[in-house]
Design an enzyme around this catalytic site. Structure first.
Site, PDB file in Angstrom:
ATOM      1  N   ALA A  57      39.975   7.303  -6.615  1.00 27.95           N
ATOM      2  CA  ALA A  57      41.170   7.698  -5.858  1.00 27.95           C
ATOM      3  C   ALA A  57      42.385   7.245  -6.661  1.00 27.95           C
ATOM      4  O   ALA A  57      42.453   6.092  -7.089  1.00 27.95           O
ATOM      5  CB  ALA A  57      41.158   7.051  -4.478  1.00 27.95           C
ATOM      6  N   VAL A  59      46.339   6.484  -7.958  1.00 24.59           N
ATOM      7  CA  VAL A  59      47.675   6.023  -7.589  1.00 24.59           C
ATOM      8  C   VAL A  59      48.684   7.098  -7.993  1.00 24.59           C
ATOM      9  O   VAL A  59      48.408   7.932  -8.847  1.00 24.59           O
ATOM     10  CB  VAL A  59      48.035   4.693  -8.289  1.00 24.59           C
ATOM     11  CG1 VAL A  59      47.069   3.586  -7.889  1.00 24.59           C
ATOM     12  CG2 VAL A  59      48.064   4.852  -9.807  1.00 24.59           C
ATOM     13  N   VAL A  83      39.882   2.791  -8.523  1.00 24.92           N
ATOM     14  CA  VAL A  83      41.283   3.231  -8.547  1.00 24.92           C
ATOM     15  C   VAL A  83      41.580   3.947  -9.857  1.00 24.92           C
ATOM     16  O   VAL A  83      41.390   3.389 -10.943  1.00 24.92           O
ATOM     17  CB  VAL A  83      42.242   2.045  -8.367  1.00 24.92           C
ATOM     18  CG1 VAL A  83      43.690   2.551  -8.360  1.00 24.92           C
ATOM     19  CG2 VAL A  83      41.938   1.300  -7.073  1.00 24.92           C
ATOM     20  N   LYS A  84      42.053   5.175  -9.738  1.00 21.64           N
ATOM     21  CA  LYS A  84      42.406   5.961 -10.923  1.00 21.64           C
ATOM     22  C   LYS A  84      43.846   5.663 -11.314  1.00 21.64           C
ATOM     23  O   LYS A  84      44.755   5.705 -10.494  1.00 21.64           O
ATOM     24  CB  LYS A  84      42.274   7.450 -10.611  1.00 21.64           C
ATOM     25  CG  LYS A  84      41.010   8.085 -11.098  1.00 21.64           C
ATOM     26  CD  LYS A  84      41.002   9.556 -10.781  1.00 21.64           C
ATOM     27  CE  LYS A  84      40.658  10.353 -12.019  1.00 21.64           C
ATOM     28  NZ  LYS A  84      40.504  11.782 -11.700  1.00 21.64           N
ATOM     29  N   ILE A  85      44.019   5.380 -12.603  1.00 22.79           N
ATOM     30  CA  ILE A  85      45.335   5.022 -13.133  1.00 22.79           C
ATOM     31  C   ILE A  85      45.569   5.793 -14.427  1.00 22.79           C
ATOM     32  O   ILE A  85      44.684   5.826 -15.297  1.00 22.79           O
ATOM     33  CB  ILE A  85      45.410   3.509 -13.406  1.00 22.79           C
ATOM     34  CG1 ILE A  85      45.236   2.727 -12.097  1.00 22.79           C
ATOM     35  CG2 ILE A  85      46.718   3.130 -14.091  1.00 22.79           C
ATOM     36  CD1 ILE A  85      45.171   1.220 -12.285  1.00 22.79           C
TER      37      ILE A  85
END
Length: 218
Positions: A57, A59, A83-85
């Site tokens: 998912a 940011v 967390v995808k960054i």
């Protein structure tokens, strides 16, 4: 090589999960936008409950501080959340902080082995070279995957390479040959991987021949 499905559509994810071959899901803001009216958090929580595996998912903040704040909140939604960054200066700064806190991250929008190396050095759990988009720009996307895999393997980084922006079944074969740890594929491509005209012909022939025997399975 593991298979993730690249979609935010709950129906597609449920159907893909039934196959027993999908071990995770990747989403992004564009995929979420296709699911009009769906709440981001509740959608990610539902996906995580279905696959019980890594669910990326992303940011949307552009500063390191903003990314860290959003990442902490997103990571709390489920133990399966990754967390995808994006791979930017701010993204690397955020990842270096989050990795020390035990937050799993997927560094996205990777277009070079240099970016993959920096992602691993920052402590990323996964890095996602975008094969299709590189091909569209006249580059060899799968070569970036292969070089990234080779570099990370040479130095025993724990970061895994996800072949992303997969456009067709042959991309999946090439990703496996390149040593990618994971390929994340659209639902349509996953279905195409299953199908083959000779399989269909073979089934029809077997059924026709079986009916000729007049036998029945109890």
């Amino acid at each position: 090589m593991r298979i993730f499905v690249d979609t935010a559509n709950i129906d597609e994810i449920r159907d893909a999960a039934k196959l027993g071959v999908v071990s995770g899901v990747t989403t992004n803001p564009s995929l979420m936008a296709k699911e009009q009216g769906k709440d981001f958090q509740s959608t990610i929580e539902e996906i995580a409950d279905i696959v019980r595996g890594p669910v990326s998912a992303e940011v949307v903040a552009l500063t390191a501080e903003g990314m860290i704040k959003e990442a902490r909140a997103i990571a709390a939604w489920s133990p399966y959340v990754v967390v995808k960054i994006p791979i930017t200066k701010a993204g690397l700064q955020a990842t270096s902080v989050l990795s020390r806190e035990g937050v799993k991250t997927n560094l996205t929008l990777c277009f070079s082995p240099n970016q993959a190396l920096l992602s691993a050095l920052a402590g990323a759990t996964y890095v996602s070279p975008f094969v299709g988009r590189l091909d569209d720009a006249g580059h060899d996307g799968m070569q970036v995957v292969a070089e990234s895999v080779a570099i990370l393997k040479s130095y025993d980084f724990g970061t895994q390479v996800i072949a992303a922006s997969i456009r067709h079944p042959l991309h999946c074969v090439a990703a496996a040959k390149a040593g990618a740890h994971i390929a994340t594929v659209p639902y349509k491509v996953l279905m195409q991987m299953i199908e083959h005209p000779l399989t269909d012909v073979g089934i029809q022939r077997f059924v026709a021949d079986w009916e000729k025997t007049g036998a029945r399975i109890p």
